[in-house]
Design an enzyme around this catalytic site. Structure first.
Site, PDB file in Angstrom:
ATOM      1  N   ILE A  18       0.832  -1.206   0.000  1.00  0.00           N
ATOM      2  CA  ILE A  18       0.000   0.000   0.000  1.00  0.00           C
ATOM      3  C   ILE A  18       0.867   1.258   0.000  1.00  0.00           C
ATOM      4  O   ILE A  18       0.569   2.232  -0.687  1.00  0.00           O
ATOM      5  CB  ILE A  18      -0.949  -0.009   1.210  1.00  0.00           C
ATOM      6  CG1 ILE A  18      -1.993  -1.121   1.063  1.00  0.00           C
ATOM      7  CG2 ILE A  18      -1.646   1.340   1.361  1.00  0.00           C
ATOM      8  CD1 ILE A  18      -2.831  -1.354   2.306  1.00  0.00           C
ATOM      9  N   SER A  55      -6.741  -0.492  10.922  1.00  0.00           N
ATOM     10  CA  SER A  55      -7.079  -1.835  10.458  1.00  0.00           C
ATOM     11  C   SER A  55      -8.475  -2.205  10.926  1.00  0.00           C
ATOM     12  O   SER A  55      -8.911  -1.791  12.018  1.00  0.00           O
ATOM     13  CB  SER A  55      -6.089  -2.873  10.994  1.00  0.00           C
ATOM     14  OG  SER A  55      -6.534  -4.194  10.721  1.00  0.00           O
ATOM     15  N   TYR A  94      -2.143  -7.051  17.743  1.00  0.00           N
ATOM     16  CA  TYR A  94      -2.292  -6.286  16.501  1.00  0.00           C
ATOM     17  C   TYR A  94      -3.552  -5.421  16.551  1.00  0.00           C
ATOM     18  O   TYR A  94      -3.515  -4.219  16.272  1.00  0.00           O
ATOM     19  CB  TYR A  94      -2.345  -7.234  15.298  1.00  0.00           C
ATOM     20  CG  TYR A  94      -2.560  -6.525  13.990  1.00  0.00           C
ATOM     21  CD1 TYR A  94      -1.597  -5.664  13.480  1.00  0.00           C
ATOM     22  CD2 TYR A  94      -3.731  -6.717  13.254  1.00  0.00           C
ATOM     23  CE1 TYR A  94      -1.786  -5.010  12.264  1.00  0.00           C
ATOM     24  CE2 TYR A  94      -3.930  -6.066  12.048  1.00  0.00           C
ATOM     25  CZ  TYR A  94      -2.960  -5.219  11.557  1.00  0.00           C
ATOM     26  OH  TYR A  94      -3.154  -4.558  10.371  1.00  0.00           O
TER      27      TYR A  94
END
Length: 248
Positions: free
Chosen positions: A18, A137, A150
């Site tokens: 990305i 995310s 995460y």
């Protein structure tokens, strides 16, 4: 194609995926671009892919002391900075019982601590107006097994998007976040999954996405262009979920 004409932009983790595609789109829109990465060979390959038009800086996104040096390099190169895309990140998947302090610190360091202190060090260099885009995310919003650290690190960035928006808007700095779901990038080859199992892993992830496909890097990159541009002056403290409906 001049939506970013005259703007200077820093993209961390810009040597692949990305970040690299966003650098391409920024250059196509007229920006001056600097990218960072840890691997000199990967940075050299990225620079070649960008036609030699970007600046490259070797920098560890998790190293707090490295953020000061990077900020100074950006100041020397650009004078002022119009856009920061804090894209560098790491995905480490483990059951909760298999985490240790070193792994915890590694993930939180690159995904949260590094971006926080980079923004701090860049404060003297940000233009007015300026745009910060944080890489979040979908895992900050869903309870996916093995993503505890995460997901927590990305949830911290989502919170930071809102708090820094309130804190920095008076200086003309807009802060927003992009939170992708599964995107087709080299990242999935770095999860430690054996090659023979990667196809099944990808199919299992894809089956959970209502759109029934992985996203593409260019889709995310174009959204970052919008948030970085003068087309989004009233977009402040937002988090754009780009997950194919995974979080529904």
């Amino acid at each position: 194609m001049d939506r970013l004409k005259g703007k200077s932009a820093l993209i961390t983790g810009g040597s692949s995926g990305i970040g690299l595609e966003t650098a391409r789109q920024f250059l196509a829109e007229g920006a001056r671009v600097a990218i960072t990465g840890k691997n000199p060979e990967t940075l050299a390959t990225a620079l070649s892919a960008l036609g030699g038009e970007a600046l490259v800086f070797e920098s560890d996104a998790a190293d707090v002391s490295a953020q000061k040096k990077l900020a100074e390099q950006i100041g020397e190169a650009f004078g002022t900075l119009d856009v920061l895309f804090a894209n560098a990140g790491a995905v480490e998947l483990r059951p909760i019982g298999q985490w240790d302090e070193a792994a915890f610190d590694r993930s939180m360091g690159i995904n949260f601590k590094g971006p926080f202190f980079l923004i701090q060090e860049l404060l003297p260099y940000f233009a007015n107006p300026a745009s910060i885009v944080l890489m979040g995310s979908v895992n900050a919003h869903i309870g996916m097994p093995n993503t505890s650290i995460y997901g927590a690190s990305k949830a911290a960035l989502a919170s930071l998007t809102r708090t820094l928006s309130a804190e920095l808007i008076s200086r003309g700095i807009r802060v927003n976040a992009i939170s992708p779901g599964p995107i087709r990038t080299p990242l999935y080859g770095k999860l430690g999954i054996p090659d023979a199992e990667q196809k099944n892993f990808a199919a299992a992830v894809e089956s959970q996405v209502p759109a029934k496909r992985f996203g593409e890097s260019i889709e995310v990159a174009k959204a970052v262009v919008f948030l970085a541009s003068d087309e989004a002056p009233f977009t402040v403290g937002s988090e754009l979920l780009m997950d194919g409906g995974l979080s529904l």
